[in-house]
Design an enzyme around this catalytic site. Structure first.
Site, PDB file in Angstrom:
ATOM      1  N   CYS B  54     -25.507   6.084   4.912  1.00  0.00           N
ATOM      2  CA  CYS B  54     -25.708   5.977   3.461  1.00  0.00           C
ATOM      3  C   CYS B  54     -26.172   7.317   2.885  1.00  0.00           C
ATOM      4  O   CYS B  54     -26.897   8.070   3.546  1.00  0.00           O
ATOM      5  CB  CYS B  54     -26.733   4.891   3.147  1.00  0.00           C
ATOM      6  N   HIS B 163     -21.220   0.372   7.533  1.00  0.00           N
ATOM      7  CA  HIS B 163     -20.819   1.166   6.360  1.00  0.00           C
ATOM      8  C   HIS B 163     -19.330   1.513   6.483  1.00  0.00           C
ATOM      9  O   HIS B 163     -18.867   1.856   7.566  1.00  0.00           O
ATOM     10  CB  HIS B 163     -21.673   2.445   6.301  1.00  0.00           C
ATOM     11  N   HIS B 165     -16.216   3.270   7.107  1.00  0.00           N
ATOM     12  CA  HIS B 165     -15.968   4.608   7.649  1.00  0.00           C
ATOM     13  C   HIS B 165     -14.851   4.564   8.679  1.00  0.00           C
ATOM     14  O   HIS B 165     -14.468   3.502   9.144  1.00  0.00           O
ATOM     15  CB  HIS B 165     -17.247   5.162   8.305  1.00  0.00           C
ATOM     16  N   MET B 316      -7.732 -10.263  24.942  1.00  0.00           N
ATOM     17  CA  MET B 316      -6.814  -9.578  25.853  1.00  0.00           C
ATOM     18  C   MET B 316      -7.563  -9.439  27.169  1.00  0.00           C
ATOM     19  O   MET B 316      -8.308  -8.474  27.373  1.00  0.00           O
ATOM     20  CB  MET B 316      -6.430  -8.210  25.301  1.00  0.00           C
ATOM     21  N   GLU B 320      -3.582 -10.576  30.668  1.00  0.00           N
ATOM     22  CA  GLU B 320      -3.171  -9.401  29.898  1.00  0.00           C
ATOM     23  C   GLU B 320      -3.593  -8.107  30.596  1.00  0.00           C
ATOM     24  O   GLU B 320      -2.840  -7.138  30.631  1.00  0.00           O
ATOM     25  CB  GLU B 320      -3.772  -9.472  28.490  1.00  0.00           C
TER      26      GLU B 320
HETATM   27  O1  LIG Z   1     -17.888   5.516  18.085  1.00  0.00           O
HETATM   28  P1  LIG Z   1     -18.423   4.145  17.887  1.00  0.00           P
HETATM   29  O2  LIG Z   1     -18.040   3.534  16.567  1.00  0.00           O
HETATM   30  O3  LIG Z   1     -19.887   4.062  18.148  1.00  0.00           O
HETATM   31  O4  LIG Z   1     -17.700   3.249  19.003  1.00  0.00           O
HETATM   32  C1  LIG Z   1     -16.566   2.441  18.853  1.00  0.00           C
HETATM   33  O5  LIG Z   1     -15.357   3.179  18.823  1.00  0.00           O
HETATM   34  C2  LIG Z   1     -15.044   3.970  19.976  1.00  0.00           C
HETATM   35  C3  LIG Z   1     -13.660   4.568  19.803  1.00  0.00           C
HETATM   36  O6  LIG Z   1     -12.645   3.606  19.734  1.00  0.00           O
HETATM   37  C4  LIG Z   1     -15.111   3.138  21.258  1.00  0.00           C
HETATM   38  O7  LIG Z   1     -15.021   4.008  22.362  1.00  0.00           O
HETATM   39  C5  LIG Z   1     -16.402   2.334  21.347  1.00  0.00           C
HETATM   40  O8  LIG Z   1     -16.353   1.500  22.486  1.00  0.00           O
HETATM   41  C6  LIG Z   1     -16.557   1.520  20.066  1.00  0.00           C
HETATM   42  O9  LIG Z   1     -17.740   0.754  20.096  1.00  0.00           O
HETATM   43  O1  LIG Z   2      -6.028 -19.902  29.042  1.00  0.00           O
HETATM   44  P1  LIG Z   2      -7.332 -19.772  28.328  1.00  0.00           P
HETATM   45  O2  LIG Z   2      -8.523 -19.731  29.236  1.00  0.00           O
HETATM   46  O3  LIG Z   2      -7.497 -20.813  27.245  1.00  0.00           O
HETATM   47  O4  LIG Z   2      -7.257 -18.358  27.592  1.00  0.00           O
HETATM   48  C1  LIG Z   2      -7.798 -17.145  28.034  1.00  0.00           C
HETATM   49  O5  LIG Z   2      -7.030 -16.533  29.068  1.00  0.00           O
HETATM   50  C2  LIG Z   2      -5.685 -16.185  28.751  1.00  0.00           C
HETATM   51  C3  LIG Z   2      -5.075 -15.435  29.908  1.00  0.00           C
HETATM   52  O6  LIG Z   2      -5.729 -14.201  30.169  1.00  0.00           O
HETATM   53  C4  LIG Z   2      -5.604 -15.342  27.467  1.00  0.00           C
HETATM   54  O7  LIG Z   2      -4.256 -15.245  27.085  1.00  0.00           O
HETATM   55  C5  LIG Z   2      -6.400 -15.987  26.327  1.00  0.00           C
HETATM   56  O8  LIG Z   2      -6.397 -15.114  25.218  1.00  0.00           O
HETATM   57  C6  LIG Z   2      -7.826 -16.249  26.816  1.00  0.00           C
HETATM   58  O9  LIG Z   2      -8.599 -16.824  25.788  1.00  0.00           O
END
Ligand SMILES: O=P(O)(O)O[C@H]1O[C@H](CO)[C@@H](O)[C@H](O)[C@H]1O
Ligand SMILES: O=P(O)(O)O[C@H]1O[C@H](CO)[C@@H](O)[C@H](O)[C@H]1O
Lengths: 350, 350
Positions: B54, B163, B165, B316, B320
């Site tokens: 801020c 905020h 950003h 994911m 995944e």
């Molecule tokens: O830099 P920040 O906002 O503290 O952190 C966020 O963005 C980053 C970049 O994607 C990631 O590595 C961090 O895990 C996430 O919490």
């Molecule tokens: O099958 P579940 O336990 O409901 O679902 C979980 O595992 C899956 C497989 O990794 C993912 O696709 C879902 O997003 C996750 O919530």
């Protein structure tokens, strides 16, 4: 100035998928006013009459879960993959490529009690889980190119039901990650005449910097190229290719190793440590039955999200999704902490 | 039985990275007793004297944030990448490859008020954000191979400060995702003598199935290969290569398009819709200054995690992470819902 891995940002190559990981030590110092995870304390009852995974409870589709006493496997009521499905039409447009996906999705309960997890089960009970994995794998690998056994543990890792369980998704095709690994392992074998992971384990045992657990059958290591904060690989030392190659002794040692690793995880931040884990080994199915699997080494991978405490996780977001994998402490620092924490006695035991 | 994309599991190819995505329609029906996200309602005050972003507040390192009136850019106090860093030693072991990583990390506040977000800012205020992106890009692209502008919006997407950003991470190297894209776009251009994404936009406009917004300068589409539930690409229709090519008119239309898209997102589940988004264009820096960028098309990508409601996200995780990307509704279904929802009036306006 001399390069010090625990101080200076650098990149490391993951030889299993050919991608680089950005390592940024000391970023864990930054202030955190973001999301707090609910620490999983497992205050569940042993039996929940509304949970379809508990013995004797009727699932939403009207089928009753039997009164099972050890493990219990059933077909997922909402499967991502099904066995019989029409084949999509061919397209010759490279921008709109579509391909068939057949398969099968099963859910496997580890234990009749809802309030247990692998680290709080006995080694003998874990051995029963491993035996069931193997019998599932025996059946499914006859038919499918890839059998993905995996556990999402904890709500933080998208687990949609708190009863101890894993999933088994079988695929008529080789998915992306195993496909990349298959290519890399094969290329390494062609050059070196040794499985990549056998060489890797040997060198890690010499260096000792990233080893967490070692015994005659298994090694647990924070890989040199780990992405998730406390990521580990649990690797066979016996040139096993697939989970169903394991001898009785190797299985039992696996149960002990898994118990030790997950106890360390729980003790690290004194919580039920969330993770996704799963098994990778040589591809299967009629397609791969006659292919050589000499380049493969059976291993499990653990991807745990927690970074600083039971309530602060690592987010794989903006930079990670758009640019590349990035981690905030070195694999050596993570390994040191996992080595130092007790793996024999769970923090809930008095 | 005939194949119906909205009913039958199948795979689709992402031509930008060469990886397949598993599409499993109807899985959204499964019961959910997993994690509930806190719906972001933005009940923040306009000004928070404890928030270092801020205007006028002193940051933990003692530096005072100026009383800025539009945007404000500063060096991240806990940067992942720094400009001067020792080079790691060479290794000839293919299993222990390490490489240098130089760069720079900046934070950019969008607006002095904490309780605004892009969809609740005016188009004129968004245009100021775009102008600042461009002036940052002009400076940083002279020096660095890749300038990643990205926004993590919402605690669900790891945003550590509420905020409004974004961040700008510059790299002395081409990270994984842009590297894969560079190779794929180049190969397509070599065969077709057209930028892949120009062809793609043309065909999507003909088909109209996945288009969310179109105007003379920009198209928003749920890509045929989308992974995240409501993932979109915002693509230039003017053969722009990098964000600093944009004309004044294209910039202003971009502000309108971003406002419309993010308003649709917020209106979809009546919450401040979380996402990670960022810009991809031709690589930069001395290294790429003389290389052709003919194969590139400037675009932004939005990765929003919500799946079913303001409180249920897509995880994911297990399958995944270990096997391949997987989604639960088709890109066509997602596009239909985004097309249908109001993009002109934000749900908080009365
Ligand atoms: O830099 P920040 O906002 O503290 O952190 C966020 O963005 C980053 C970049 O994607 C990631 O590595 C961090 O895990 C996430 O919490
Ligand atoms: O099958 P579940 O336990 O409901 O679902 C979980 O595992 C899956 C497989 O990794 C993912 O696709 C879902 O997003 C996750 O919530």
């Amino acid at each position: 100035m001399q390069f010090v891995a625990s101080e200076h940002p650098h990149r490391r190559l993951n030889p299993l998928n050919g991608q680089w990981v950005l390592v940024c030590p000391h970023r864990t110092q930054r202030p955190w006013s973001g999301q707090q995870e609910k620490a999983q304390k497992n205050e569940l009852p042993e039996f929940d009459p509304t949970n379809p995974l508990c013995p004797g409870v009727t699932r939403p589709n009207g089928i009753q879960t039997p009164k099972y006493e050890s493990t219990y496997v059933f077909e997922n009521d909402f499967p991502a993959l099904v066995e019989v499905v029409p084949v999509p039409p061919n397209s010759d447009d490279p921008l709109f490529q579509i391909a068939p996906a057949r398969g099968n999705c099963r859910v496997m309960c580890f234990h009749p009690k809802s309030n247990l997890t692998l680290p709080t089960m006995s080694a003998a009970e874990i051995a029963v889980v491993i035996d069931e994995w193997i019998s599932q794998f025996n059946e499914l690998s006859a038919k499918y190119a890839w059998v993905q056994i995996f556990e999402n543990k904890g709500a933080t890792m998208g687990c949609s039901n708190p009863h101890p369980h894993c999933q088994i998704w079988s695929c008529s095709f080789l998915p992306t990650e195993p496909q990349l690994k298959q290519e890399r392992l094969r290329a390494y074998y062609a050059t070196n005449e040794r499985p990549m992971l056998a060489d890797y384990v040997e060198r890690e045992l010499q260096r000792q910097e990233r080893i967490v657990i070692e015994n005659p059958d298994w090694v647990v290591v924070v890989p040199f190229w780990a992405t998730w904060p406390f990521e580990t690989m649990l690797i066979s030392r016996n040139n096993n290719k697939r989970i169903n190659d394991l001898t009785t002794k190797q299985r039992y040692n696996l149960a002990l190793t898994m118990k030790e690793l997950t106890t360390k995880y729980d003790n690290l931040f004194q919580c039920s440590f969330p993770y996704s884990m799963g098994w990778h080994g040589a591809p299967t199915g009629p397609e791969h039955a006659h292919a050589s699997s000499a380049h493969w080494t059976l291993h499990a991978i653990y991807y745990p999200p927690l970074l600083r405490s039971a309530s602060v996780r690592k987010f794989m977001v903006g930079f990670e999704l758009l640019a590349m994998a990035q981690r905030d402490l070195t694999p050596e620092q993570a390994a040191q902490r996992l080595r130092d924490v007790d793996g024999k006695r769970h923090y809930l035991e008095k």
